[in-house]
Design a protein around this motif. Structure first.
Motif, PDB file in Angstrom:
ATOM      1  N   GLY A  79      -1.931 -13.028  -4.274  1.00  0.00           N
ATOM      2  CA  GLY A  79      -1.469 -13.048  -5.656  1.00  0.00           C
ATOM      3  C   GLY A  79      -0.149 -12.344  -5.920  1.00  0.00           C
ATOM      4  N   PHE A  80       0.602 -12.047  -4.869  1.00  0.00           N
ATOM      5  CA  PHE A  80       1.897 -11.385  -5.033  1.00  0.00           C
ATOM      6  C   PHE A  80       3.028 -12.390  -4.882  1.00  0.00           C
ATOM      7  N   LYS A  81       3.983 -12.327  -5.777  1.00  0.00           N
ATOM      8  CA  LYS A  81       5.164 -13.179  -5.702  1.00  0.00           C
ATOM      9  C   LYS A  81       6.146 -12.586  -4.696  1.00  0.00           C
ATOM     10  N   LEU A  82       6.904 -13.459  -4.060  1.00  0.00           N
ATOM     11  CA  LEU A  82       7.914 -13.003  -3.117  1.00  0.00           C
ATOM     12  C   LEU A  82       9.263 -12.953  -3.834  1.00  0.00           C
ATOM     13  N   THR A  83       9.543 -11.821  -4.437  1.00  0.00           N
ATOM     14  CA  THR A  83      10.820 -11.616  -5.115  1.00  0.00           C
ATOM     15  C   THR A  83      11.901 -11.373  -4.063  1.00  0.00           C
ATOM     16  N   PRO A  84      13.170 -11.496  -4.429  1.00  0.00           N
ATOM     17  CA  PRO A  84      14.242 -11.187  -3.464  1.00  0.00           C
ATOM     18  C   PRO A  84      14.142  -9.756  -2.924  1.00  0.00           C
ATOM     19  N   GLN A  85      13.713  -8.818  -3.770  1.00  0.00           N
ATOM     20  CA  GLN A  85      13.572  -7.433  -3.335  1.00  0.00           C
ATOM     21  C   GLN A  85      12.463  -7.301  -2.288  1.00  0.00           C
ATOM     22  N   ARG A  86      11.336  -7.930  -2.560  1.00  0.00           N
ATOM     23  CA  ARG A  86      10.215  -7.872  -1.600  1.00  0.00           C
ATOM     24  C   ARG A  86      10.587  -8.550  -0.288  1.00  0.00           C
ATOM     25  N   LYS A  87      11.285  -9.677  -0.377  1.00  0.00           N
ATOM     26  CA  LYS A  87      11.696 -10.381   0.841  1.00  0.00           C
ATOM     27  C   LYS A  87      12.646  -9.512   1.659  1.00  0.00           C
ATOM     28  N   ALA A  88      13.572  -8.812   1.015  1.00  0.00           N
ATOM     29  CA  ALA A  88      14.506  -7.935   1.725  1.00  0.00           C
ATOM     30  C   ALA A  88      13.757  -6.807   2.427  1.00  0.00           C
ATOM     31  N   ILE A  89      12.737  -6.274   1.779  1.00  0.00           N
ATOM     32  CA  ILE A  89      11.926  -5.207   2.377  1.00  0.00           C
ATOM     33  C   ILE A  89      11.191  -5.721   3.608  1.00  0.00           C
ATOM     34  N   VAL A  90      10.558  -6.881   3.482  1.00  0.00           N
ATOM     35  CA  VAL A  90       9.827  -7.470   4.614  1.00  0.00           C
ATOM     36  C   VAL A  90      10.789  -7.775   5.760  1.00  0.00           C
ATOM     37  N   GLN A  91      11.956  -8.325   5.445  1.00  0.00           N
ATOM     38  CA  GLN A  91      12.928  -8.630   6.498  1.00  0.00           C
ATOM     39  C   GLN A  91      13.408  -7.359   7.199  1.00  0.00           C
ATOM     40  N   ALA A  92      13.606  -6.287   6.450  1.00  0.00           N
ATOM     41  CA  ALA A  92      14.023  -5.018   7.058  1.00  0.00           C
ATOM     42  C   ALA A  92      12.947  -4.504   8.010  1.00  0.00           C
ATOM     43  N   ILE A  93      11.705  -4.602   7.591  1.00  0.00           N
ATOM     44  CA  ILE A  93      10.601  -4.154   8.448  1.00  0.00           C
ATOM     45  C   ILE A  93      10.527  -4.996   9.718  1.00  0.00           C
ATOM     46  N   LEU A  94      10.701  -6.295   9.569  1.00  0.00           N
ATOM     47  CA  LEU A  94      10.641  -7.174  10.739  1.00  0.00           C
ATOM     48  C   LEU A  94      11.816  -6.932  11.686  1.00  0.00           C
ATOM     49  N   GLU A  95      13.002  -6.684  11.135  1.00  0.00           N
ATOM     50  CA  GLU A  95      14.171  -6.414  11.975  1.00  0.00           C
ATOM     51  C   GLU A  95      14.006  -5.112  12.760  1.00  0.00           C
ATOM     52  N   LYS A  96      13.320  -4.154  12.185  1.00  0.00           N
ATOM     53  CA  LYS A  96      13.135  -2.844  12.805  1.00  0.00           C
ATOM     54  C   LYS A  96      11.689  -2.646  13.271  1.00  0.00           C
ATOM     55  N   LYS A  97      11.031  -3.726  13.659  1.00  0.00           N
ATOM     56  CA  LYS A  97       9.597  -3.671  13.946  1.00  0.00           C
ATOM     57  C   LYS A  97       9.218  -2.769  15.121  1.00  0.00           C
ATOM     58  N   ARG A  98      10.154  -2.419  15.952  1.00  0.00           N
ATOM     59  CA  ARG A  98       9.858  -1.523  17.071  1.00  0.00           C
ATOM     60  C   ARG A  98      10.002  -0.054  16.677  1.00  0.00           C
ATOM     61  N   GLU A  99      10.428   0.183  15.440  1.00  0.00           N
ATOM     62  CA  GLU A  99      10.654   1.547  14.979  1.00  0.00           C
ATOM     63  C   GLU A  99       9.591   1.960  13.966  1.00  0.00           C
ATOM     64  N   HIS A 100       9.483   3.249  13.782  1.00  0.00           N
ATOM     65  CA  HIS A 100       8.607   3.825  12.763  1.00  0.00           C
ATOM     66  C   HIS A 100       9.529   4.376  11.687  1.00  0.00           C
ATOM     67  N   LEU A 101       9.535   3.750  10.526  1.00  0.00           N
ATOM     68  CA  LEU A 101      10.496   4.076   9.470  1.00  0.00           C
ATOM     69  C   LEU A 101       9.819   4.698   8.264  1.00  0.00           C
ATOM     70  N   ASN A 102      10.532   5.580   7.572  1.00  0.00           N
ATOM     71  CA  ASN A 102      10.024   6.071   6.297  1.00  0.00           C
ATOM     72  C   ASN A 102      10.564   5.171   5.183  1.00  0.00           C
ATOM     73  N   ALA A 103      10.117   5.375   3.976  1.00  0.00           N
ATOM     74  CA  ALA A 103      10.490   4.497   2.861  1.00  0.00           C
ATOM     75  C   ALA A 103      11.998   4.521   2.611  1.00  0.00           C
ATOM     76  N   GLU A 104      12.614   5.672   2.743  1.00  0.00           N
ATOM     77  CA  GLU A 104      14.056   5.780   2.522  1.00  0.00           C
ATOM     78  C   GLU A 104      14.835   4.966   3.551  1.00  0.00           C
ATOM     79  N   GLU A 105      14.392   4.997   4.807  1.00  0.00           N
ATOM     80  CA  GLU A 105      15.064   4.207   5.847  1.00  0.00           C
ATOM     81  C   GLU A 105      14.890   2.712   5.587  1.00  0.00           C
ATOM     82  N   ILE A 106      13.699   2.307   5.199  1.00  0.00           N
ATOM     83  CA  ILE A 106      13.462   0.904   4.856  1.00  0.00           C
ATOM     84  C   ILE A 106      14.362   0.508   3.687  1.00  0.00           C
ATOM     85  N   PHE A 107      14.444   1.372   2.685  1.00  0.00           N
ATOM     86  CA  PHE A 107      15.311   1.141   1.535  1.00  0.00           C
ATOM     87  C   PHE A 107      16.754   0.915   1.977  1.00  0.00           C
TER      88      PHE A 107
END
Length: 146
Positions: free
Chosen positions: A15-43
């Motif tokens: 039930g969640f929409k994929l906004t441009p902001q959410r998509k950017a967050i998911v893409q950042a996580i996928l690009e850095k999937k071998r790393e352990h990031l905090n919220a600020e780094e993901i941001f």
């Protein structure tokens, strides 16, 4: 189906929409999937793709992704900061980690080392285990050599 499509499908099914902001967050996580990031780094990574992204949006999205078991929240450091780890496994359990208290290196342990312990706990305490989290704190081999 690639990981991005799976995550998008999970979000939409929940039930969640994929906004441009959410998509950017998911893409950042996928690009850095071998790393352990905090919220600020993901941001910081996601902000490169989506300039109108706010840090509060990242925190809310990480809570959603954690609730949907897309990412795992892990507290490695003594200061209590939360790092996020993309759940890439189809296993029943979360993988374990080795955390170096000197250089902050994080090493993932993919093997499930607690099968016998789980069986003992379930038998002795009549406790049904759904998952476990194991973090070893110590010194990596490089820090031991110094």
């Amino acid at each position: 189906m690639d990981q991005l499509q799976k995550i998008v499908q999970t979000l939409q099914t929940s039930g969640f929409k994929l906004t441009p902001q959410r998509k950017a967050i998911v893409q950042a996580i996928l690009e850095k999937k071998r790393e352990h990031l905090n919220a600020e780094e993901i941001f910081n990574y996601a902000k490169k793709c989506c300039h109108n992204l706010g840090l509060a949006t990242v925190y809310r999205m990480m809570a959603i992704l954690s609730e949907l078991n897309i990412v795992n929240c892990i507290s490695f450091q003594e200061n209590g900061s939360i790092l996020y780890d993309l759940n890439q496994e189809e296993s029943l359990h979360f993988h374990s980690h080795l955390y170096c208290q000197k250089c902050s290196q994080i090493i993932e342990v993919k093997e499930d080392l607690l099968k016998e312990v789980e069986a003992l706990v379930q038998s002795k305490f009549s406790f049904l285990i759904n998952d476990h989290r194991l973090i070893f704190h110590g010194l990596c081999y490089k820090c031991q050599e110094k």
